[in-house]
Structure formats: structure tokens, C-alpha cells
Design a protein around this motif. Structure first.
Motif, mmCIF file in Angstrom:
data_model
loop_
_atom_site.group_PDB
_atom_site.id
_atom_site.type_symbol
_atom_site.label_atom_id
_atom_site.label_comp_id
_atom_site.label_asym_id
_atom_site.label_seq_id
_atom_site.Cartn_x
_atom_site.Cartn_y
_atom_site.Cartn_z
ATOM 1 N N VAL A 15 47.500 -105.281 -30.033
ATOM 2 C CA VAL A 15 46.379 -105.247 -29.079
ATOM 3 C C VAL A 15 45.082 -104.944 -29.829
ATOM 4 O O VAL A 15 44.048 -105.594 -29.609
ATOM 5 C CB VAL A 15 46.646 -104.205 -27.961
ATOM 6 C CG1 VAL A 15 45.374 -103.968 -27.138
ATOM 7 C CG2 VAL A 15 47.757 -104.685 -27.053
ATOM 8 N N ASN A 16 45.130 -103.975 -30.757
ATOM 9 C CA ASN A 16 43.945 -103.664 -31.570
ATOM 10 C C ASN A 16 43.464 -104.910 -32.314
ATOM 11 O O ASN A 16 42.269 -105.198 -32.358
ATOM 12 C CB ASN A 16 44.260 -102.567 -32.600
ATOM 13 C CG ASN A 16 44.109 -101.172 -32.010
ATOM 14 O OD1 ASN A 16 43.578 -101.021 -30.920
ATOM 15 N ND2 ASN A 16 44.588 -100.160 -32.737
ATOM 16 N N ALA A 17 44.431 -105.653 -32.875
ATOM 17 C CA ALA A 17 44.085 -106.846 -33.660
ATOM 18 C C ALA A 17 43.431 -107.895 -32.758
ATOM 19 O O ALA A 17 42.390 -108.468 -33.105
ATOM 20 C CB ALA A 17 45.347 -107.401 -34.318
ATOM 21 N N GLY A 61 37.640 -106.677 -39.727
ATOM 22 C CA GLY A 61 38.213 -105.735 -40.710
ATOM 23 C C GLY A 61 37.702 -104.314 -40.485
ATOM 24 O O GLY A 61 36.952 -104.049 -39.545
ATOM 25 N N LEU A 62 38.130 -103.422 -41.377
ATOM 26 C CA LEU A 62 37.763 -101.999 -41.232
ATOM 27 C C LEU A 62 36.644 -101.660 -42.208
ATOM 28 O O LEU A 62 36.733 -101.973 -43.388
ATOM 29 C CB LEU A 62 38.957 -101.101 -41.563
ATOM 30 C CG LEU A 62 40.130 -101.122 -40.585
ATOM 31 C CD1 LEU A 62 41.316 -100.401 -41.191
ATOM 32 C CD2 LEU A 62 39.725 -100.475 -39.267
ATOM 33 N N ALA A 63 35.606 -101.020 -41.688
ATOM 34 C CA ALA A 63 34.554 -100.538 -42.581
ATOM 35 C C ALA A 63 35.149 -99.422 -43.437
ATOM 36 O O ALA A 63 36.052 -98.716 -42.974
ATOM 37 C CB ALA A 63 33.394 -100.005 -41.752
ATOM 38 N N PHE A 112 41.042 -89.448 -31.443
ATOM 39 C CA PHE A 112 39.754 -89.647 -30.765
ATOM 40 C C PHE A 112 38.714 -90.383 -31.602
ATOM 41 O O PHE A 112 37.548 -90.392 -31.263
ATOM 42 C CB PHE A 112 39.180 -88.305 -30.253
ATOM 43 C CG PHE A 112 40.163 -87.572 -29.396
ATOM 44 C CD1 PHE A 112 40.543 -88.101 -28.164
ATOM 45 C CD2 PHE A 112 40.755 -86.393 -29.825
ATOM 46 C CE1 PHE A 112 41.485 -87.441 -27.384
ATOM 47 C CE2 PHE A 112 41.692 -85.732 -29.046
ATOM 48 C CZ PHE A 112 42.067 -86.256 -27.810
ATOM 49 N N PHE A 113 39.151 -91.027 -32.692
ATOM 50 C CA PHE A 113 38.196 -91.885 -33.408
ATOM 51 C C PHE A 113 38.253 -93.275 -32.769
ATOM 52 O O PHE A 113 39.302 -93.926 -32.737
ATOM 53 C CB PHE A 113 38.526 -91.980 -34.903
ATOM 54 C CG PHE A 113 37.668 -93.012 -35.600
ATOM 55 C CD1 PHE A 113 36.357 -92.704 -35.954
ATOM 56 C CD2 PHE A 113 38.134 -94.303 -35.834
ATOM 57 C CE1 PHE A 113 35.547 -93.662 -36.561
ATOM 58 C CE2 PHE A 113 37.326 -95.265 -36.440
ATOM 59 C CZ PHE A 113 36.031 -94.934 -36.798
ATOM 60 N N THR A 114 37.142 -93.713 -32.232
ATOM 61 C CA THR A 114 37.116 -95.049 -31.617
ATOM 62 C C THR A 114 35.738 -95.675 -31.783
ATOM 63 O O THR A 114 34.735 -94.967 -31.876
ATOM 64 C CB THR A 114 37.496 -94.983 -30.120
ATOM 65 O OG1 THR A 114 37.501 -96.304 -29.586
ATOM 66 C CG2 THR A 114 36.531 -94.134 -29.316
ATOM 67 N N THR A 115 35.729 -97.014 -31.831
ATOM 68 C CA THR A 115 34.430 -97.704 -31.884
ATOM 69 C C THR A 115 34.270 -98.549 -30.626
ATOM 70 O O THR A 115 33.335 -99.319 -30.514
ATOM 71 C CB THR A 115 34.358 -98.615 -33.127
ATOM 72 O OG1 THR A 115 35.491 -99.472 -33.124
ATOM 73 C CG2 THR A 115 34.291 -97.823 -34.411
ATOM 74 N N GLU A 122 35.349 -98.416 -24.151
ATOM 75 C CA GLU A 122 36.368 -97.875 -23.248
ATOM 76 C C GLU A 122 37.523 -97.240 -24.026
ATOM 77 O O GLU A 122 38.531 -96.879 -23.440
ATOM 78 C CB GLU A 122 36.938 -99.004 -22.359
ATOM 79 C CG GLU A 122 35.893 -99.772 -21.561
ATOM 80 C CD GLU A 122 35.236 -98.894 -20.505
ATOM 81 O OE1 GLU A 122 35.975 -98.153 -19.838
ATOM 82 O OE2 GLU A 122 33.995 -98.940 -20.384
ATOM 83 N N GLY A 123 37.381 -97.148 -25.333
ATOM 84 C CA GLY A 123 38.500 -96.682 -26.166
ATOM 85 C C GLY A 123 38.760 -95.182 -26.029
ATOM 86 O O GLY A 123 37.886 -94.411 -25.670
ATOM 87 N N MET A 124 40.011 -94.803 -26.341
ATOM 88 C CA MET A 124 40.396 -93.390 -26.290
ATOM 89 C C MET A 124 40.527 -92.822 -27.711
ATOM 90 O O MET A 124 40.450 -91.630 -27.932
ATOM 91 C CB MET A 124 41.751 -93.293 -25.594
ATOM 92 C CG MET A 124 41.849 -92.195 -24.598
ATOM 93 S SD MET A 124 43.408 -92.428 -23.766
ATOM 94 C CE MET A 124 44.100 -90.853 -24.052
HETATM 95 P P1 ADP Z 1 41.220 -97.179 -29.590
HETATM 96 O O1 ADP Z 1 41.880 -98.531 -29.633
HETATM 97 O O2 ADP Z 1 41.308 -96.482 -28.301
HETATM 98 O O3 ADP Z 1 39.828 -97.194 -30.158
HETATM 99 P P2 ADP Z 1 42.889 -96.648 -31.840
HETATM 100 O O4 ADP Z 1 43.347 -95.348 -32.452
HETATM 101 O O5 ADP Z 1 43.979 -97.606 -31.531
HETATM 102 O O6 ADP Z 1 42.051 -96.247 -30.585
HETATM 103 O O7 ADP Z 1 41.899 -97.285 -32.861
HETATM 104 C C1 ADP Z 1 40.870 -96.553 -33.441
HETATM 105 C C2 ADP Z 1 39.777 -97.432 -34.022
HETATM 106 O O8 ADP Z 1 40.278 -98.098 -35.174
HETATM 107 C C3 ADP Z 1 39.301 -98.498 -33.144
HETATM 108 O O9 ADP Z 1 38.316 -98.026 -32.233
HETATM 109 C C4 ADP Z 1 38.740 -99.485 -34.146
HETATM 110 O O10 ADP Z 1 37.434 -99.120 -34.536
HETATM 111 C C5 ADP Z 1 39.603 -99.309 -35.345
HETATM 112 N N1 ADP Z 1 40.604 -100.415 -35.429
HETATM 113 C C6 ADP Z 1 41.886 -100.353 -35.084
HETATM 114 N N2 ADP Z 1 42.521 -101.517 -35.335
HETATM 115 C C7 ADP Z 1 41.595 -102.362 -35.849
HETATM 116 C C8 ADP Z 1 41.604 -103.735 -36.332
HETATM 117 N N3 ADP Z 1 42.728 -104.492 -36.326
HETATM 118 N N4 ADP Z 1 40.454 -104.240 -36.829
HETATM 119 C C9 ADP Z 1 39.329 -103.477 -36.852
HETATM 120 N N5 ADP Z 1 39.264 -102.192 -36.420
HETATM 121 C C10 ADP Z 1 40.350 -101.652 -35.915
#
Ligand code: ADP
Length: 667
Positions: free
Chosen positions: A559-561, A604-606, A617-620, A623-625
């Protein structure tokens, strides 16, 4: 103790004199001084002999002048040894004869012959006496030397307590030389403090001939010493007391060591009784002996202990609890100490695992073992404790093995609350994930429902015909049943996913589990125009784990992807799910594992996010948790695996997790 009431009956030296330590020269005069003295005496004896001879030869005194040779022999007796005395006596007799013969001839003058004979007899007698005296003196010196060899201080005092003999040991201990001590009133010299009244001691000495006790005395330097004193009364041939032999051993050091020991024991007792830690003193002597004996017979002690639970149980029964402190009493609810004493068996339940481990630690020669276990309180309740055992180094000390224990009931309760909160959070995160998937799920359930309605209507149509087509109707009803089953399967899967059930380890095929997860989010994947690629290695071994937890991990990653690729418009949105075997040492911890990777072609990930994405609680996202990845990591680690993010050769992010093939326990 009481101070001697006696004052120095002899003229005491000025107190300063007590502190004047005799010089080494005074105590042991150098040998060359004595040699010089002896030589002078010998010369005087020689001179005297010459004078006597000349007077005898040159004068006509008829007084038996030769008798004076006796004086020469006496001087020789003090300065030369046995052979020297005999030689001197022979010389004197020769001189007597030499003086007599020229003057009087043989048998010509009776009175002169008589005088010469008397002189010779006097010389012989005095020589014999001198030799005997010398032998006795030598014997005495030898005996005195023997007394000097002992380390004890020995002195003799007469009945007025005046020192008559003082050995080398006494010189060493008290610092006064023999010459200084002899003739002194001993109790004043040593400022002796007696344990009881001196008169009582003397009465016992007269009655039994002996006395023994501890005295405190002051040595020449002013230091006080404690001595173990033994007195013996010497009597003469008529049984009259003549002197007292006092033998003293310095026990000051022993006393100090004993006092230090008592102090150390007191300190230990204070710690033992007042500490907030439970301490149990146990006797492991039988265990040590049995393990040592076993070590000689058995090569693999570990295997032996694992195969012989009866032996382990016997060992546990053989450990006795010798002493406990107040804290231990309250830990096991004993009102008196005796209730807490017994064997280790009374405290531990039958299949308690840490006792076996402590035996193995002991067998390996370790000196400390710690663990967590539960003990049985007197009420029957189980009390969780954290404990440490200190094994002594030497076999003979195993009678006193100290065990420290801390009650961790509160910590355990806190831990349970924490786990419950974590489970709540995991549940919340699952619900939130599901919230995002509602559209997809609704579609999943709607699809079979629509199919059911369509197939049902078709069946009705076939049945309502003038000639009902039963075959077509049967086909339609079969589709109804198939779609109904599919819908209920989807609902069941969602329900399982949402429940807060505790982890249930099971043997699973990870690829099957991933496919099930894909079904749940298939719609979401399609909605976002994402292309999914499955790359599963054939013949992967099954792993042991909790199906729902691991499914949650895969769904979260996917789902994140998918969400990350929502803004990707310049390249294909590609989601790759890989499952492959992973060997030892490739990041899976020990042994073999199955590795699952989820990668995408999103932004991708910074770099700064990579370090923080697993933090709660790290989210970007708006609506994220921010709990998804944190919970995923906890779940994977509970399976003995790892979850991490890695760099990708192309664009996008990649997450990987492993599940060890040998993992047997979860949660
Ligand atoms: P949430 O999905 O509620 O934000 P997660 O712990 O699942 O919480 O993810 C934390 C953060 O990690 C996301 O807010 C996002 O910034 C980053 N992230 C996770 N998976 C990916 C991905 N596949 N690509 C880019 N960033 C991601």
C-alpha cells in the motif's frame, strides 16, 4: 582488664629511658673487641707465669711459690679452650719442675720436694676444676642458644619478678637488650595489663604450677602489643619455688585480623539484613560434588543433563537454603525465617528451566549466572523474579553460594500493559490501512454479489420458461454458490485481518500468503494504474509464523508503494514483489531465511527519511499515522527476522524483510 597495681619496686629508669632503644653495638659487641680482651688476658697469664718462674728460680723463698701457677690456669680457663688449658697446665708443671731440679736435685731436700709436690697437685686439681667448669658453661650456653632460636619471647624472673634471663625473641619483641632487661622489675618494664588481678594469677601459679592468658604490654618504642602468655613455675630439688619462666607470643596481628574479620562480617550482615534486594544463602556442596564426579565420567554433560531430568530434579532437591534476609522473607511471604529455609525444590516448579541452565553454567566453570524465573510463594502464588547466582571459585566454598533476587512483578505488569497498547496500536493501524482500502474491498465484495444477483436472475428466467431449462438453471445456481463462497471468503479474510487475536504461529508458505494479500489490495493496485510483478523463487521452504501479522507487513509495504507512486507520471508505475531464499550471514540473523522484497518506481526515500521511516509516528502523508512501518518492524523482529529499506539501482524505494526458516516461536 585491669592495670597492674604494682609500682616499680626497683629504681625505675626515667621514662625517657624506656624509649631509648639499645644500639646494635650495645646488644651484640663486635667480635674483634672480644678478641682483643682475650689476647690481653692471655698475655697477662704468660707474663704472670714468667714472673712466678723467675721468682721461683732466682729467690730463695721457701714458700712454694709455684702454687701461684693456679692463678695462671684460672686466667687461661677464661680465655682459652680445653686444649689451651691443658697446654697451659703442662707448661706450668714443666716450669715448676724446671725451677725445682737445678736448685734441690732429686730427693735431696724433703721439704722442698713436698712443696713442689703440693704445687703440682694444686695445678692438676685447678686444671681439672677449670675444665669441668668450662664444660658446664658450654652446656649452659648451648641451652641458652636453643632458647634464642625460638620466635617466642622467653624470659625468666625470680620470685620478686626481677628478670634473670632474657632471650633473643624477647629482645626482638620488646626492644630491650638482655643487659638492659636483666635485673629489672618485669611488670613495670613492660607496663603489663593483666586480664584479672595479679594476685589471683600468682595464686593459680603456686597452686597448679602454670598460668595461661592474654596480656597487654608496652614495648620499648611505646607501642602496645597483645601477647598470649604462658607461665611455668620452676621449683628446686626441695620443691621450693625459685623462678617463673614466661613465654610470650605476639598475637597483635592475629587480633587485628580477627577484629577486621568481625567488622567485615558485621558489614556483610548489615547489607544482608537491610538491602532491598532478596539474598538467599544456599548450600550447593552436593551439586558441585555430583557435577565434578559426572564430568569425569561423561564427555557431553549438556546432553546428559538434557536426557536425565531425574538427575536434575535430584540436584534441585539437594540444594538447601541456609539463610535468607528479610527481603526474601517478604518475597515468599514467610513470617519467620524458618519458613523460608528448605530446599530449592520448595521454591521452583517442577519443569523450571533456569535451574538446568545454571547447572550447565556451573559445569562450564562460569562464576556468575543470571536469569528470569518464577518462584512459588508460601501462599502458592507465582512471583516473577530476576536473579543472579555467584558461584565460588573453590570447591570447598560451595557451602555458601549467594543468590540475589529482585521481584519484577511490577515490571512484568508494565510490560504487559505495553504489549496491550502495542496490540491496540497495531489494530488501529490495520483499521486505518483498511480504511484506505475500503473502495477496493467494497469492489471485491460487490463483484461476487453482483454476479450472484445476475446468476440468480438468470436461473429464475430459465426456470420460468414454459419448458424450464434445468441444465442452464443449474449452471446459474452453481455460479450463485461459487460467488457466494468467494464473497464470504473475502469477508472472513477481512475479519481475520481486523481482529486483535494474539499471534498464532503456524507453518506457512510465504508465497501463498503474499498472494492472499495481493487479492486484498488488487483493486487498489488497478485503481492507481500500477503494474504488479511477482517474482517468486520455486521451492521455497515453509516458515513458522503468524499469518495475519506477516500479511499485514506485506499489505503495508505494498500500500505504501502504491501510494508513493500516485504522483509518478513520467514513468511506468511498477510494483515488484519478490520472494527468495537467503543463506546464512546475508542479513537474516543466523541460519537460512526467506526474504521478501517490495520495490516500486515512485519518488524513493529521501536520505533523512530513510533513517526515520521506522520510527513511530513518522509520516509525510496528510492522513498518515506513521505507525505502519514501526509495527511491521516489531512484527518481523518477533519472528526473528529483520525489516529494512535499501537503495535501488533505479528510481523508487525498496523494502525487504526476512523470516528465518528455523523460527519456532512468535510473539
Ligand atoms: P504512514 O503510511 O501512515 O505514513 P508508515 O510508517 O507506513 O506510515 O510510513 C512512514 C513514511 O515512510 C511515509 O509517510 C512515507 O513518507 C515513507 N514511505 C514509506 N514507504 C514508502 C515508499 N515506498 N516510498 C516512499 N516513501 C515511503
Amino acid at each position: 582488664m585491669q592495670e597492674s597495681p604494682i609500682s616499680d619496686q626497683q629504681a625505675l629508669p626515667a621514662s625517657g629511658q624506656y624509649n631509648r632503644r639499645p644500639s646494635v653495638q650495645q646488644r651484640y659487641p663486635p667480635a674483634n673487641q672480644a678478641v682483643a680482651k682475650r689476647t690481653i688476658s692471655q698475655l697477662m697469664a704468660l707474663l704472670l707465669a714468667v714472673v712466678i718462674f723467675l721468682v721461683d728460680v732466682l729467690t730463695s723463698i721457701k714458700g712454694g711459690i709455684a702454687v701461684l701457677y693456679v692463678v695462671v690456669i684460672l686466667i687461661a680457663g677464661r680465655t682459652v679452650r680445653r686444649s689451651g688449658v691443658t697446654l697451659t697446665a703442662t707448661g706450668c708443671m714443666a716450669l715448676t719442675v724446671a725451677a725445682y731440679l737445678p736448685q734441690h736435685g732429686l730427693f735431696q731436700d724433703d721439704s722442698a720436694l713436698l712443696r713442689a709436690s703440693v704445687s703440682l697437685a694444686a695445678i692438676v686439681t685447678s686444671t681439672a676444676l677449670t675444665l669441668r667448669n668450662q664444660a658446664a658453661a658450654e652446656r649452659l650456653t648451648e641451652q641458652a642458644h636453643l632458647l634464642d632460636l625460638t620466635h617466642d619471647s622467653i624470659f625468666v624472673r625470680d620470685l620478686s619478678d626481677i628478670v634473670t634471663f632474657w632471650n633473643r625473641g624477647a629482645e626482638e619483641l620488646y626492644g630491650w637488650s638482655r643487659d638492659e632487661a636483666v635485673g629489672r622489675y618485669v611488670h613495670a618494664l613492660l607496663r603489663t595489663v593483666f586480664p584479672v588481678d595479679l594476685e589471683a594469677i600468682q595464686a593459680e601459679l603456686i597452686r597448679t604450677g602454670r598460668w595461661e592468658g592474654e596480656l597487654v604490654q608496652t614495648v620499648c618504642s611505646g607501642r602496645t602489643v597483645t601477647v598470649e602468655s604462658r607461665w611455668a613455675l620452676r621449683r628446686d630439688t626441695r620443691g621450693e619455688p625459685v623462678s617463673v619462666l614466661e613465654t610470650n607470643t605476639d598475637i597483635s596481628e592475629r587480633k587485628r585480623a580477627h577484629a577486621a574479620l568481625v567488622e567485615s562480617e558485621r558489614r556483610y550482615r548489615t547489607i544482608f539484613d537491610t538491602t532491598r534486594v532478596s539474598i538467599l544463602q544456599q548450600d550447593w556442596m552436593p551439586v558441585k560434588a555430583a557435577l565434578d564426579a559426572l564430568a569425569n565420567e561423561t564427555a557431553d554433560l549438556e546432553a546428559y543433563l538434557a536426557d536425565h531430568p531425574d538427575f536434575v530434579a535430584r540436584m534441585r532437591r539437594s540444594v538447601t537454603i541456609v539463610d535468607v534476609n528479610a527481603m526474601t522473607r517478604s518475597l515468599i511471604g514467610a513470617s519467620v525465617k524458618a519458613q523460608a529455609l528448605g530446599t530449592l525444590d520448595d521454591l521452583l516448579r517442577e519443569d523450571e528451566p533456569t535451574f538446568l541452565k545454571s547447572l550447565l553454567a556451573l559445569a562450564r566453570g562460569e562464576t556468575f549466572f543470571e536469569g528470569e524465573t518464577q518462584i512459588r510463594a508460601l501462599t502458592g502464588a507465582s512471583v516473577p523474579i530476576l536473579f543472579g547466582i555467584t558461584f565460588p571459585e573453590h570447591a570447598e566454598e560451595f557451602g555458601c553460594v549467594l543468590v540475589f533476587a529482585v521481584d519484577i512483578t511490577e515490571r512484568k505488569e508494565a510490560q504487559e500493559v505495553l504489549l496491550a497498547v502495542q496490540a491496540e496500536l497495531a489494530h488501529a493501524a490495520r483499521v486505518s490501512t483498511l480504511g484506505e482500502l475500503t473502495a477496493s474491498i467494497a469492489h471485491e465484495v460487490n463483484q461476487p454479489l453482483a454476479a450472484i444477483v445476475t446468476s440468480g436472475e438468470a436461473a429464475l428466467r430459465w426456470l420460468r420458461r414454459p419448458v424450464p431449462d434445468l441444465e442452464e438453471a443449474e449452471d446459474a445456481v452453481t455460479r450463485v454458490v461459487q460467488n457466494g463462497t468467494r464473497a464470504s471468503e473475502i469477508v472472513a479474510r477481512i475479519r481475520t485481518f481486523l481482529t486483535k487475536a494474539p499471534p498464532r504461529p503456524d507453518w506457512l508458505d510465504l508465497t501463498e500468503m503474499i498472494d492472499e494479500a495481493i487479492v486484498l489490495i488488487e483493486r487498489e493496485i488497478l485503481r492507481h494504474g500500477v503494474v504488479l510483478r511477482r517474482e517468486f523463487e520455486a521451492g521455497l521452504p515453509p516458515v513458522c509464523g503468524d499469518r495475519v501479522q506477516l500479511q499485514q507487513v506485506v499489505i503495508n509495504l505494498m500500500v505504501n508503494a502504491v501510494q508513493a507512486m500516485a504522483e509518478t507520471h513520467d514513468r511506468p508505475r511498477l510494483l515488484v514483489v519478490r520472494a527468495q531464499a537467503q543463506g546464512a550471514g546475508e542479513g537474516a540473523g543466523k541460519g537460512e531465511a526467506v526474504r521478501v522484497s517490495v520495490s516500486d518506481s515512485g519518488p524513493g526515500l529521501a536520505p533523512e527519511a530513510r533513517a526515520r521511516v521506522f520510527q513511530p509516528f513518522f509520516t509525510t502523508k496528510n492522513e498518515g499515522m506513521g505507525m505502519g512501518l514501526a509495527i511491521c518492524r516489531t512484527s518481523v523482529e518477533a519472528h526473528g527476522g529483520r525489516l529494512w529499506a535499501s537503495e535501488q539501482p533505479g528510481p523508487g524505494a525498496a523494502f525487504h524483510f526476512t523470516v528465518p526458516v528455523s523460527a519456532e516461536r512468535v510473539g
